[in-house]
Design a protein around this motif. Structure first.
Motif, PDB file in Angstrom:
ATOM      1  N   LYS A 143     -72.920-136.538  37.495  1.00 62.45           N
ATOM      2  CA  LYS A 143     -74.084-136.686  37.763  1.00 62.45           C
ATOM      3  C   LYS A 143     -74.010-136.510  39.848  1.00 62.45           C
ATOM      4  N   ALA A 144     -73.493-136.842  39.941  1.00 61.34           N
ATOM      5  CA  ALA A 144     -72.853-136.072  41.820  1.00 61.34           C
ATOM      6  C   ALA A 144     -72.667-134.879  41.766  1.00 61.34           C
ATOM      7  N   TRP A 145     -71.667-134.388  41.004  1.00 61.69           N
ATOM      8  CA  TRP A 145     -71.108-133.167  41.015  1.00 61.69           C
ATOM      9  C   TRP A 145     -72.561-131.700  40.403  1.00 61.69           C
ATOM     10  N   GLU A 146     -73.291-132.453  39.385  1.00 62.81           N
ATOM     11  CA  GLU A 146     -74.471-131.587  39.142  1.00 62.81           C
ATOM     12  C   GLU A 146     -75.699-131.220  39.812  1.00 62.81           C
ATOM     13  N   GLU A 147     -75.766-132.315  40.753  1.00 65.42           N
ATOM     14  CA  GLU A 147     -76.446-132.072  41.812  1.00 65.42           C
ATOM     15  C   GLU A 147     -76.171-131.694  43.067  1.00 65.42           C
ATOM     16  N   TRP A 148     -74.796-131.827  43.180  1.00 63.57           N
ATOM     17  CA  TRP A 148     -74.208-130.674  43.986  1.00 63.57           C
ATOM     18  C   TRP A 148     -74.273-129.424  43.426  1.00 63.57           C
ATOM     19  N   GLN A 149     -74.046-129.115  42.232  1.00 58.97           N
ATOM     20  CA  GLN A 149     -74.040-127.581  41.673  1.00 58.97           C
ATOM     21  C   GLN A 149     -75.648-126.602  41.423  1.00 58.97           C
ATOM     22  N   ALA A 150     -76.694-127.604  41.896  1.00 56.00           N
ATOM     23  CA  ALA A 150     -78.261-127.222  42.012  1.00 56.00           C
ATOM     24  C   ALA A 150     -78.466-127.407  43.498  1.00 56.00           C
ATOM     25  N   LEU A 151     -77.646-127.396  44.227  1.00 50.95           N
ATOM     26  CA  LEU A 151     -77.503-128.164  45.881  1.00 50.95           C
ATOM     27  C   LEU A 151     -76.384-126.207  46.712  1.00 50.95           C
ATOM     28  N   GLN A 152     -75.749-126.059  45.671  1.00 54.41           N
ATOM     29  CA  GLN A 152     -75.079-124.865  45.874  1.00 54.41           C
ATOM     30  C   GLN A 152     -75.749-123.118  45.425  1.00 54.41           C
ATOM     31  N   THR A 153     -76.659-123.689  44.224  1.00 58.71           N
ATOM     32  CA  THR A 153     -77.221-122.781  43.951  1.00 58.71           C
ATOM     33  C   THR A 153     -78.035-122.040  45.255  1.00 58.71           C
ATOM     34  N   ARG A 154     -79.083-123.260  44.594  1.00 59.99           N
ATOM     35  CA  ARG A 154     -80.081-122.652  46.112  1.00 59.99           C
ATOM     36  C   ARG A 154     -79.298-122.416  47.420  1.00 59.99           C
ATOM     37  N   LEU A 155     -78.375-122.809  48.158  1.00 60.28           N
ATOM     38  CA  LEU A 155     -77.697-122.292  48.892  1.00 60.28           C
ATOM     39  C   LEU A 155     -77.754-120.332  49.083  1.00 60.28           C
ATOM     40  N   ILE A 156     -76.257-120.071  47.956  1.00 61.58           N
ATOM     41  CA  ILE A 156     -75.895-118.981  47.952  1.00 61.58           C
ATOM     42  C   ILE A 156     -77.524-118.246  47.301  1.00 61.58           C
ATOM     43  N   ASN A 157     -78.184-118.699  46.531  1.00 58.72           N
ATOM     44  CA  ASN A 157     -79.804-117.635  46.681  1.00 58.72           C
ATOM     45  C   ASN A 157     -80.282-117.702  48.223  1.00 58.72           C
ATOM     46  N   GLU A 158     -80.822-118.421  48.989  1.00 58.00           N
ATOM     47  CA  GLU A 158     -81.268-118.233  49.958  1.00 58.00           C
ATOM     48  C   GLU A 158     -81.067-118.303  50.971  1.00 58.00           C
ATOM     49  N   LEU A 162     -69.443-123.005  51.776  1.00 61.28           N
ATOM     50  CA  LEU A 162     -70.066-123.723  50.690  1.00 61.28           C
ATOM     51  C   LEU A 162     -68.698-124.752  50.171  1.00 61.28           C
ATOM     52  N   MET A 163     -67.533-124.566  50.333  1.00 57.09           N
ATOM     53  CA  MET A 163     -66.402-125.602  50.655  1.00 57.09           C
ATOM     54  C   MET A 163     -66.608-127.070  51.483  1.00 57.09           C
ATOM     55  N   THR A 164     -67.156-126.366  52.878  1.00 60.56           N
ATOM     56  CA  THR A 164     -67.442-126.988  53.796  1.00 60.56           C
ATOM     57  C   THR A 164     -68.388-128.337  53.503  1.00 60.56           C
ATOM     58  N   GLN A 165     -69.630-127.730  52.592  1.00 60.73           N
ATOM     59  CA  GLN A 165     -70.952-127.835  52.339  1.00 60.73           C
ATOM     60  C   GLN A 165     -70.836-128.794  51.420  1.00 60.73           C
ATOM     61  N   ASP A 182     -76.463-128.368  54.474  1.00 61.55           N
ATOM     62  CA  ASP A 182     -77.943-127.404  55.365  1.00 61.55           C
ATOM     63  C   ASP A 182     -78.352-127.495  54.486  1.00 61.55           C
ATOM     64  N   GLN A 183     -80.040-127.123  54.423  1.00 56.53           N
ATOM     65  CA  GLN A 183     -80.550-127.039  53.179  1.00 56.53           C
ATOM     66  C   GLN A 183     -81.534-125.959  52.793  1.00 56.53           C
ATOM     67  N   ALA A 184     -81.727-124.745  51.746  1.00 54.26           N
ATOM     68  CA  ALA A 184     -82.728-123.689  51.418  1.00 54.26           C
ATOM     69  C   ALA A 184     -83.726-124.168  52.142  1.00 54.26           C
ATOM     70  N   GLU A 185     -84.124-123.548  52.966  1.00 51.53           N
ATOM     71  CA  GLU A 185     -85.170-123.096  53.992  1.00 51.53           C
ATOM     72  C   GLU A 185     -86.445-122.947  52.620  1.00 51.53           C
ATOM     73  N   GLY A 186     -87.399-123.764  53.094  1.00 51.73           N
ATOM     74  CA  GLY A 186     -88.887-123.622  52.210  1.00 51.73           C
ATOM     75  C   GLY A 186     -89.080-124.085  51.331  1.00 51.73           C
ATOM     76  N   TYR A 187     -87.732-124.889  50.948  1.00 48.52           N
ATOM     77  CA  TYR A 187     -87.238-125.866  49.671  1.00 48.52           C
ATOM     78  C   TYR A 187     -87.599-127.237  49.591  1.00 48.52           C
ATOM     79  N   ILE A 188     -89.044-126.847  48.568  1.00 53.51           N
ATOM     80  CA  ILE A 188     -90.028-128.365  48.291  1.00 53.51           C
ATOM     81  C   ILE A 188     -89.536-128.426  46.372  1.00 53.51           C
ATOM     82  N   PRO A 189     -88.889-130.084  46.427  1.00 51.22           N
ATOM     83  CA  PRO A 189     -88.263-130.527  45.589  1.00 51.22           C
ATOM     84  C   PRO A 189     -89.559-130.892  44.557  1.00 51.22           C
TER      85      PRO A 189
END
Length: 91
Positions: free
Chosen positions: A37-52, A66-69, A80-87
């Protein structure tokens, strides 16, 4: 019954990852201490960070960022969060 792991993010026994998500010692440590569950949540955040943040995965600094995050995320520290992201739950 699937394997479980004591997840360092959620501080409870949860479903384990079926295999190390990264090569080497770091991947083995994540498999032993992070739930699916935590890994899947990290993957979603990681994707947002990479894209944004327009990160280049060929750049060692971007990978280190990314490893630090990731470590901060799993240790329940501010990330850090993707700027302007709304869950979706708040849209």
């Amino acid at each position: 019954m699937s394997n479980t792991v004591f997840c360092r993010k959620y501080q409870q026994e949860l479903e384990a990852l079926p295999f190390p998500p990264l090569p080497g010692k770091q991947g083995q440590e994540i498999q032993a201490t992070v739930s699916k569950k935590a890994w899947e949540e990290w993957q979603a955040l990681q994707t947002r960070l990479i894209n944004e943040k327009h990160l280049n995965m060929l750049d060692p600094d971007s990978r280190a960022y990314l490893m630090t995050q990731m470590e901060r995320f799993f240790d329940n520290q501010e990330t850090d969060q993707a700027e302007g992201y709304i869950p979706p739950s708040q849209a």
